[in-house]
Design a protein around this motif. Structure first.
Motif, short mmCIF file in Angstrom:
data_model
loop_
_atom_site.label_atom_id
_atom_site.label_comp_id
_atom_site.label_asym_id
_atom_site.label_seq_id
_atom_site.Cartn_x
_atom_site.Cartn_y
_atom_site.Cartn_z
N LEU A 129 17.80 8.86 5.01
CA LEU A 129 17.21 8.28 6.09
C LEU A 129 17.38 8.93 7.27
O LEU A 129 18.34 9.69 7.33
N ALA A 130 16.38 8.76 8.19
CA ALA A 130 16.32 9.37 9.76
C ALA A 130 17.39 8.18 10.42
O ALA A 130 18.07 8.79 11.18
N THR A 131 16.92 7.00 10.23
CA THR A 131 17.68 5.95 11.11
C THR A 131 18.01 4.83 10.10
O THR A 131 17.44 4.77 8.89
N LEU A 132 18.86 4.14 10.58
CA LEU A 132 19.47 3.01 9.58
C LEU A 132 18.28 1.94 9.75
O LEU A 132 18.50 0.79 8.86
N SER A 133 17.16 2.11 10.41
CA SER A 133 15.90 0.93 10.21
C SER A 133 14.78 1.86 9.52
O SER A 133 13.78 0.92 9.40
N ASP A 134 14.89 2.83 8.60
CA ASP A 134 13.98 3.28 7.77
C ASP A 134 13.78 2.56 6.27
O ASP A 134 14.94 2.01 6.06
N VAL A 135 12.91 2.81 5.72
CA VAL A 135 12.66 2.01 4.44
C VAL A 135 13.33 3.23 3.27
O VAL A 135 13.27 4.23 3.65
N GLY A 136 13.51 2.51 2.25
CA GLY A 136 13.85 3.21 1.11
C GLY A 136 13.50 2.63 -0.27
O GLY A 136 12.72 1.79 -0.43
N SER B 75 20.61 10.49 10.33
CA SER B 75 21.80 9.83 11.00
C SER B 75 21.39 9.68 12.48
O SER B 75 22.31 10.09 13.33
N LEU B 76 20.38 9.05 12.90
CA LEU B 76 20.09 8.96 14.10
C LEU B 76 19.94 7.51 14.51
O LEU B 76 19.65 6.58 13.67
N LYS B 77 20.11 6.99 15.82
CA LYS B 77 19.93 5.80 16.19
C LYS B 77 18.45 5.34 16.40
O LYS B 77 17.63 5.95 16.31
N LEU C 72 23.99 9.16 15.49
CA LEU C 72 24.89 8.22 15.22
C LEU C 72 26.30 8.40 15.15
O LEU C 72 26.57 9.63 14.44
N THR C 73 27.27 7.80 15.71
CA THR C 73 28.70 8.22 15.34
C THR C 73 29.05 7.65 14.10
O THR C 73 28.47 6.72 13.23
N THR C 74 30.27 8.19 13.56
CA THR C 74 30.88 7.47 12.20
C THR C 74 31.00 6.07 12.23
O THR C 74 30.90 5.15 11.45
N VAL D 187 23.59 18.39 16.49
CA VAL D 187 24.58 18.14 15.26
C VAL D 187 24.49 19.32 14.18
O VAL D 187 23.43 19.74 14.02
N ILE D 188 25.60 19.88 13.71
CA ILE D 188 25.66 21.05 13.01
C ILE D 188 25.48 20.35 11.39
O ILE D 188 26.60 19.54 11.10
#
Length: 352
Positions: A64-71, A107-109, A118-120, A138-139
């Protein structure tokens, strides 16, 4: 041949050359498409597009790119997609799923929160890519060969789920700076093993994934790939049109039926290089030099412009993004403007 001429890919017949381009909606929960996706995709099918292509659909939570993407990595997601697929089919359109892994662009908002990392604590995850590289501050870590094999398996599993959900075609998103692009472009890929170095090695992950998916999906099901034809970067490592032509030849040899010729992903494209149809020449070059069907993208916004692309044999599909956001019924309006006789949904005939 024109915008409303049917076209056949293997066992798939599209009623016209208009496709809805994949566009992230950032409206899912736990990767599950919902009512928004049903209406968004379904309304463009009602609106006359021959092919509906889903937004980037992750093959794993880490893709995912964000937690609002589809899978499409679990049963709940697959079942939700089937509802959408069935509705699109009821409208006389076909539907493809775009499979994808964001790699180090993940891992983006949510966009409404600025697409910051996004933080952990917020649910973020460790990013991995072809090489240890920095994007969005982010590395990422370099993927091991074993992890690359696991990723290929995730793509195959997602493809099989797509077949079971009733999708008509599969498109791999191998552009826009996402994981496959992070491998084939030397801008990001600094590996020294069989997945890095030469062009043959850098395209290996994509080609092997294509081979494995082609081996498990039905022979009559088309397989498509979207690539970034150029990086739009003035560096020696940048990916070029000549590289894309070479890649497209190899993809064709391995059972790919259409290349969508997009561009960029690692940097913002300067405004002076963006104009109506600015990426159409990429589709034409690949079509002419490779002999493979292509999809044209890039500020295609009106009926005559779209029709000319097909009439002049610059591409085989016109894949329309933002104009479809402004006008879900683009195809119906285009047919009227071009004085083409097409089937109108009976519920809407009194308006046309």
């Amino acid at each position: 041949m024109n915008l409303f001429s049917p076209i056949i890919f293997r066992n798939l017949t599209l009623k016209n050359r208009i496709a809805l381009s994949p566009m992230q909606q950032y409206s899912a929960k736990d990767g599950v498409p919902g009512n928004w996706h049903l209406v968004h995709l379904g309304s463009r099918a009602v609106g006359g597009a021959g092919l509906i292509i889903t937004e980037c659909t992750a093959v794993s939570p880490e893709g995912l790119a964000t937690l609002s993407d589809v899978g499409i990595w679990n049963d709940e997601q697959q079942t939700a997609w089937k509802t959408i697929v069935d509705f699109v089919h009821e409208q006389g359109a076909k539907i493809g799923i775009q499979l994808w892994h964001a790699g180090t662009k993940g891992s983006l908002k949510h966009p409404n929160e600025g697409m910051k990392p996004l933080t952990t604590e917020e649910g973020g995850w460790a990013l991995k890519s072809s090489s240890a590289t920095e994007i969005n501050g982010v590395i990422s870590q370099e993927l091991t060969v074993e992890e690359i094999q696991e990723l290929k398996t995730e793509f195959v599993d997602a493809a099989l789920r797509a077949v079971d959900a009733g999708f008509d075609t599969i498109e791999l998103h191998a552009g826009h700076g996402y994981l496959f692009h992070q491998f084939y472009s030397a801008v990001i890929n600094k590996r020294q093993d069989e997945y890095g170095g030469s062009l043959e090695n850098r395209i290996r992950f994509l080609v092997e994934t294509v081979q494995e998916i082609r081996n498990v999906i039905p022979d009559g099901m088309p397989l498509m790939v979207r690539i970034s034809t150029v990086d739009y970067m003035e560096t020696p490592e940048a990916w070029t049109l000549e590289n894309s032509i070479e890649l497209s030849k190899i993809l064709k040899q391995n059972g790919v039926d259409l290349i969508t010729a997009s561009g960029g992903g690692f940097t913002n494209v300067s405004k002076d290089r963006v104009f109506p149809g600015y990426q159409v020449p990429f589709a034409r070059a690949i079509k002419e030099q490779v002999g493979i069907a292509t999809g044209a993208v890039g500020m295609i916004t009106d009926a005559n412009q779209a029709n000319e692309i097909i009439v002049d044999d610059q591409a085989d599909l016109v894949i329309i993004a933002r104009e479809h956001l402004r006008d879900p019924y683009f195809a119906l309006h285009a047919a009227k403007e071009l004085e083409m006789d097409i089937e109108i949904p009976w519920q809407y005939k009194r308006a046309f």
